[in-house]
Scaffold this motif. Structure first.
Motif, PDB file in Angstrom:
ATOM      1  N   LEU A 156       6.860   6.959  -6.705  1.00  0.00           N
ATOM      2  CA  LEU A 156       5.743   7.903  -6.651  1.00  0.00           C
ATOM      3  C   LEU A 156       6.248   9.311  -6.375  1.00  0.00           C
ATOM      4  O   LEU A 156       5.750  10.296  -6.953  1.00  0.00           O
ATOM      5  CB  LEU A 156       4.749   7.464  -5.568  1.00  0.00           C
ATOM      6  CG  LEU A 156       3.510   8.328  -5.385  1.00  0.00           C
ATOM      7  CD1 LEU A 156       2.690   8.382  -6.672  1.00  0.00           C
ATOM      8  CD2 LEU A 156       2.653   7.782  -4.244  1.00  0.00           C
ATOM      9  N   GLU A 157       7.227   9.431  -5.524  1.00  0.00           N
ATOM     10  CA  GLU A 157       7.833  10.726  -5.221  1.00  0.00           C
ATOM     11  C   GLU A 157       8.371  11.388  -6.492  1.00  0.00           C
ATOM     12  O   GLU A 157       8.180  12.591  -6.723  1.00  0.00           O
ATOM     13  CB  GLU A 157       8.949  10.526  -4.208  1.00  0.00           C
ATOM     14  CG  GLU A 157       9.767  11.766  -3.880  1.00  0.00           C
ATOM     15  CD  GLU A 157      10.890  11.432  -2.914  1.00  0.00           C
ATOM     16  OE1 GLU A 157      10.692  11.652  -1.720  1.00  0.00           O
ATOM     17  OE2 GLU A 157      11.947  10.951  -3.358  1.00  0.00           O
ATOM     18  N   LYS A 158       9.019  10.603  -7.344  1.00  0.00           N
ATOM     19  CA  LYS A 158       9.553  11.129  -8.601  1.00  0.00           C
ATOM     20  C   LYS A 158       8.431  11.676  -9.487  1.00  0.00           C
ATOM     21  O   LYS A 158       8.574  12.749 -10.091  1.00  0.00           O
ATOM     22  CB  LYS A 158      10.318  10.028  -9.325  1.00  0.00           C
ATOM     23  CG  LYS A 158      10.986  10.494 -10.612  1.00  0.00           C
ATOM     24  CD  LYS A 158      11.775   9.353 -11.255  1.00  0.00           C
ATOM     25  CE  LYS A 158      12.451   9.814 -12.545  1.00  0.00           C
ATOM     26  NZ  LYS A 158      13.222   8.704 -13.178  1.00  0.00           N
ATOM     27  N   GLU A 159       7.310  10.966  -9.538  1.00  0.00           N
ATOM     28  CA  GLU A 159       6.176  11.428 -10.340  1.00  0.00           C
ATOM     29  C   GLU A 159       5.602  12.729  -9.792  1.00  0.00           C
ATOM     30  O   GLU A 159       5.240  13.637 -10.556  1.00  0.00           O
ATOM     31  CB  GLU A 159       5.089  10.355 -10.372  1.00  0.00           C
ATOM     32  CG  GLU A 159       5.414   9.126 -11.191  1.00  0.00           C
ATOM     33  CD  GLU A 159       4.204   8.231 -11.343  1.00  0.00           C
ATOM     34  OE1 GLU A 159       3.465   8.406 -12.336  1.00  0.00           O
ATOM     35  OE2 GLU A 159       3.985   7.370 -10.465  1.00  0.00           O
ATOM     36  N   ILE A 160       5.501  12.821  -8.477  1.00  0.00           N
ATOM     37  CA  ILE A 160       4.915  14.016  -7.862  1.00  0.00           C
ATOM     38  C   ILE A 160       5.825  15.214  -8.075  1.00  0.00           C
ATOM     39  O   ILE A 160       5.359  16.321  -8.406  1.00  0.00           O
ATOM     40  CB  ILE A 160       4.644  13.754  -6.364  1.00  0.00           C
ATOM     41  CG1 ILE A 160       3.469  12.771  -6.219  1.00  0.00           C
ATOM     42  CG2 ILE A 160       4.352  15.060  -5.624  1.00  0.00           C
ATOM     43  CD1 ILE A 160       3.213  12.303  -4.807  1.00  0.00           C
ATOM     44  N   ARG A 161       7.103  15.039  -7.905  1.00  0.00           N
ATOM     45  CA  ARG A 161       8.039  16.146  -8.154  1.00  0.00           C
ATOM     46  C   ARG A 161       7.950  16.590  -9.617  1.00  0.00           C
ATOM     47  O   ARG A 161       7.989  17.795  -9.916  1.00  0.00           O
ATOM     48  CB  ARG A 161       9.459  15.714  -7.793  1.00  0.00           C
ATOM     49  CG  ARG A 161       9.659  15.458  -6.299  1.00  0.00           C
ATOM     50  CD  ARG A 161      11.065  14.955  -5.998  1.00  0.00           C
ATOM     51  NE  ARG A 161      12.055  15.989  -6.247  1.00  0.00           N
ATOM     52  CZ  ARG A 161      13.367  15.782  -6.160  1.00  0.00           C
ATOM     53  NH1 ARG A 161      13.831  14.568  -5.862  1.00  0.00           N
ATOM     54  NH2 ARG A 161      14.215  16.765  -6.384  1.00  0.00           N
ATOM     55  N   GLY A 162       7.811  15.622 -10.502  1.00  0.00           N
ATOM     56  CA  GLY A 162       7.662  15.962 -11.924  1.00  0.00           C
ATOM     57  C   GLY A 162       6.394  16.743 -12.201  1.00  0.00           C
ATOM     58  O   GLY A 162       6.374  17.646 -13.046  1.00  0.00           O
ATOM     59  N   ALA A 163       5.318  16.401 -11.469  1.00  0.00           N
ATOM     60  CA  ALA A 163       4.038  17.095 -11.670  1.00  0.00           C
ATOM     61  C   ALA A 163       4.147  18.564 -11.290  1.00  0.00           C
ATOM     62  O   ALA A 163       3.581  19.442 -11.972  1.00  0.00           O
ATOM     63  CB  ALA A 163       2.943  16.409 -10.851  1.00  0.00           C
ATOM     64  N   SER A 179       4.534   4.562   2.258  1.00  0.00           N
ATOM     65  CA  SER A 179       4.506   3.192   1.773  1.00  0.00           C
ATOM     66  C   SER A 179       5.209   2.287   2.783  1.00  0.00           C
ATOM     67  O   SER A 179       5.999   2.745   3.610  1.00  0.00           O
ATOM     68  CB  SER A 179       5.206   3.073   0.419  1.00  0.00           C
ATOM     69  OG  SER A 179       5.152   1.732  -0.058  1.00  0.00           O
ATOM     70  N   LEU A 180       4.914   0.998   2.677  1.00  0.00           N
ATOM     71  CA  LEU A 180       5.620   0.004   3.491  1.00  0.00           C
ATOM     72  C   LEU A 180       6.973  -0.363   2.892  1.00  0.00           C
ATOM     73  O   LEU A 180       7.768  -1.034   3.535  1.00  0.00           O
ATOM     74  CB  LEU A 180       4.771  -1.268   3.618  1.00  0.00           C
ATOM     75  CG  LEU A 180       3.866  -1.365   4.838  1.00  0.00           C
ATOM     76  CD1 LEU A 180       2.979  -2.589   4.736  1.00  0.00           C
ATOM     77  CD2 LEU A 180       4.685  -1.420   6.126  1.00  0.00           C
ATOM     78  N   LYS A 207       0.843  -1.189   0.000  1.00  0.00           N
ATOM     79  CA  LYS A 207       0.000   0.000   0.000  1.00  0.00           C
ATOM     80  C   LYS A 207       0.883   1.245   0.000  1.00  0.00           C
ATOM     81  O   LYS A 207       1.760   1.416   0.847  1.00  0.00           O
ATOM     82  CB  LYS A 207      -0.913   0.005   1.221  1.00  0.00           C
ATOM     83  CG  LYS A 207      -1.875   1.188   1.245  1.00  0.00           C
ATOM     84  CD  LYS A 207      -2.804   1.131   2.448  1.00  0.00           C
ATOM     85  CE  LYS A 207      -3.745   2.336   2.466  1.00  0.00           C
ATOM     86  NZ  LYS A 207      -4.657   2.309   3.630  1.00  0.00           N
ATOM     87  N   THR A 208       0.632   2.118  -0.974  1.00  0.00           N
ATOM     88  CA  THR A 208       1.395   3.351  -1.126  1.00  0.00           C
ATOM     89  C   THR A 208       0.398   4.488  -1.309  1.00  0.00           C
ATOM     90  O   THR A 208      -0.560   4.357  -2.072  1.00  0.00           O
ATOM     91  CB  THR A 208       2.334   3.245  -2.344  1.00  0.00           C
ATOM     92  OG1 THR A 208       3.159   2.083  -2.202  1.00  0.00           O
ATOM     93  CG2 THR A 208       3.223   4.462  -2.458  1.00  0.00           C
ATOM     94  N   THR A 209       0.600   5.586  -0.602  1.00  0.00           N
ATOM     95  CA  THR A 209      -0.403   6.650  -0.576  1.00  0.00           C
ATOM     96  C   THR A 209       0.244   8.018  -0.783  1.00  0.00           C
ATOM     97  O   THR A 209       1.456   8.187  -0.612  1.00  0.00           O
ATOM     98  CB  THR A 209      -1.162   6.671   0.760  1.00  0.00           C
ATOM     99  OG1 THR A 209      -0.262   7.032   1.820  1.00  0.00           O
ATOM    100  CG2 THR A 209      -1.776   5.313   1.064  1.00  0.00           C
ATOM    101  N   PHE A 210      -0.587   8.992  -1.105  1.00  0.00           N
ATOM    102  CA  PHE A 210      -0.114  10.375  -1.229  1.00  0.00           C
ATOM    103  C   PHE A 210      -1.266  11.317  -0.941  1.00  0.00           C
ATOM    104  O   PHE A 210      -2.437  10.974  -1.128  1.00  0.00           O
ATOM    105  CB  PHE A 210       0.453  10.651  -2.628  1.00  0.00           C
ATOM    106  CG  PHE A 210      -0.563  10.520  -3.735  1.00  0.00           C
ATOM    107  CD1 PHE A 210      -1.295  11.624  -4.159  1.00  0.00           C
ATOM    108  CD2 PHE A 210      -0.769   9.302  -4.368  1.00  0.00           C
ATOM    109  CE1 PHE A 210      -2.230  11.509  -5.179  1.00  0.00           C
ATOM    110  CE2 PHE A 210      -1.696   9.180  -5.389  1.00  0.00           C
ATOM    111  CZ  PHE A 210      -2.431  10.281  -5.802  1.00  0.00           C
ATOM    112  N   THR A 211      -0.929  12.507  -0.463  1.00  0.00           N
ATOM    113  CA  THR A 211      -1.942  13.548  -0.298  1.00  0.00           C
ATOM    114  C   THR A 211      -1.266  14.900  -0.246  1.00  0.00           C
ATOM    115  O   THR A 211      -0.140  15.031   0.256  1.00  0.00           O
ATOM    116  CB  THR A 211      -2.782  13.345   0.971  1.00  0.00           C
ATOM    117  OG1 THR A 211      -3.903  14.232   0.955  1.00  0.00           O
ATOM    118  CG2 THR A 211      -1.984  13.631   2.239  1.00  0.00           C
TER     119      THR A 211
END
Length: 428
Positions: free
Chosen positions: A288-295, A279-280, A250-254
């Motif tokens: 996911l962090e890489k995607e968010i920074r890219g966004a 995430s665990l 499970k991996t989450t973001f907000t």
């Protein structure tokens, strides 16, 4: 909770706990903990009424030093980051070193009224459960062991740690394992109140603050010539909202907060958001962090492009700041800390009702492969992290009893060998 796939408690752990629980001095300590519940809850209330916001734990820390001395521990100090560290010396200088720690800080800002109100067995006050219950349990464990004359082969660090909550980023635990120089072989964190809970996993989290800055301007006069920091954040936020995160692990973001702008008729010169990613496992969290920074980079670029802003002096720019880094980790089911804690539960007749994961001071050692878990203080905390928090003082003796039996199994007694191995690099 499904428990059919959890490996059984080892015979070694069961036999060790049976032997330990039968020792006269241990029986005396267990009874003392049971009989001191009135004094223990008064201690919990006292600690709650000492404000301890994250980064401002020093007054509560000073009182915990005094209380450890009152419990009979002589070697007590405050380390370089603010943790209270009391050393219980074992009889074997080559034995393991176990840390038992409860965090001292609360989520509540300075100025919060922390006066405790009692209604029967229920106590109302911000922080009364999280984590004054944990501090009470650690101190009562120490008090009972000293009063009963218990001896251990390995040594124990009784601790009050700083910075577990929020942007404190488990800085007390990180300091212990990264900078203190202490050869700690295992950790029992004490947080939460559910004695049926044992953690085998640590939820990692990365937290980022993304700030967009630009020249700003009048909403009418500068329109078309000045990009908006808020618009860029909104564009980026929309991109983030459509991201897909793994379900296993499970991996989450907000996006947790957003701040910016000057007035309704101003093109914003600055806007910032705080983002939480969890995430665990580290790999999906980093992806996911890489995607968010890219966004967010794309959002700034798009807002500049919408208005055709090419002059670097007039363009928006993105500032990234990592404001939280809690590593993830898992312990195998045969980990000695898990085995000892589960056997101690069984010896006390406590059912294992929550065998899972959370984010606690145990994150750091778990990520390093060091035997560690998080145990609970007993009682029941409710409305945690709100000013309406309350604590039901029911069976509060079970927390320190569980901590003590687990610790004794790990460091060894006159009648048992330590279950906790000494790490190679920590041998002196």
């Amino acid at each position: 909770m499904k428990t059919e796939n959890i490996p059984p408690i080892s015979a070694q752990a069961e036999n060790a706990l049976r032997t330990i629980a039968g020792l006269p001095e241990v029986r005396k300590a267990l009874q003392s903990i049971h009989d001191r519940t009135d004094q223990a809850i008064r201690l919990q209330v006292e600690l709650c009424e000492i404000p301890a916001p994250t980064f401002r734990e020093e007054v509560r820390a000073k009182r915990i030093v005094e209380l450890m001395h009152e419990c009979g521990l002589e070697d007590v100090s405050i380390d370089g980051i603010g943790n209270v560290v009391g050393r219980w010396q074992g009889t074997d200088p080559q034995g393991p070193l176990l840390a038992i720690g409860a965090h001292m800080d609360t989520v509540f800002p300075e100025g919060t009224d922390v006066t405790v109100r009692q209604e029967g067995n229920r106590y109302y006050g911000p922080g009364i459960g999280d984590n004054c219950a944990g501090l009470r349990a650690v101190l009562e464990t120490l008090r009972a062991m000293k009063a009963a004359g218990i001896r251990t082969k390995g040594s124990i660090l009784f601790m009050g740690t700083v910075g577990e909550e929020g942007l404190g980023d488990i800085r007390g635990s990180k300091y212990l394992f990264d900078k203190s120089g202490l050869p700690v072989d295992g950790l029992l964190a004490v947080d939460n109140t559910d004695v049926g809970r044992i953690l085998y996993g640590a939820i990692g989290s990365h937290r980022w603050r993304f700030t967009v800055k630009g020249p700003g301007g009048h909403s009418y006069g500068a329109f078309g010539a000045t990009p908006s920091a808020i618009h860029a954040i909104c564009i980026a936020g929309a991109k983030v909202a459509y991201l897909k995160a793994p379900q296993d692990p499970k991996t989450t973001f907000t996006i947790g907060t957003i701040k910016g702008g000057t007035s309704v008729n101003t093109i914003a010169a600055e806007c910032s958001v705080d983002v939480d990613i969890r995430s665990l496992a580290m790999e999906p969290m980093l992806a996911l962090e890489k995607e968010i920074r890219g966004a967010f980079a794309a959002g700034v670029e798009e807002e500049n492009r919408i208005w055709g802003i090419t002059d670097p002096e007039k363009q928006l720019r993105l500032v990234e700041e990592m404001i939280g880094d809690r590593p993830a980790g898992l312990r195998p089911h045969d980990c000695p800390v898990l085995q000892a804690s589960r056997a101690a539960q069984a010896e006390l007749g406590i059912p294992l009702t929550n065998y899972g994961f959370s984010s606690t001071d145990a994150n750091k050692p778990m990520s390093m492969g060091i035997p560690s878990t998080c145990l609970s203080a007993g009682g029941k905390q409710m409305r945690t992290h709100t000013v309406h928090e309350y604590f039901d003082a029911v069976d509060i003796h079970l927390g320190p009893q569980l901590i003590m039996l687990s610790a004794l199994a790990l460091v060894g007694t006159d009648a048992t060998n330590p279950m906790l191995p000494v790490r190679e690099h920590s041998k002196v």
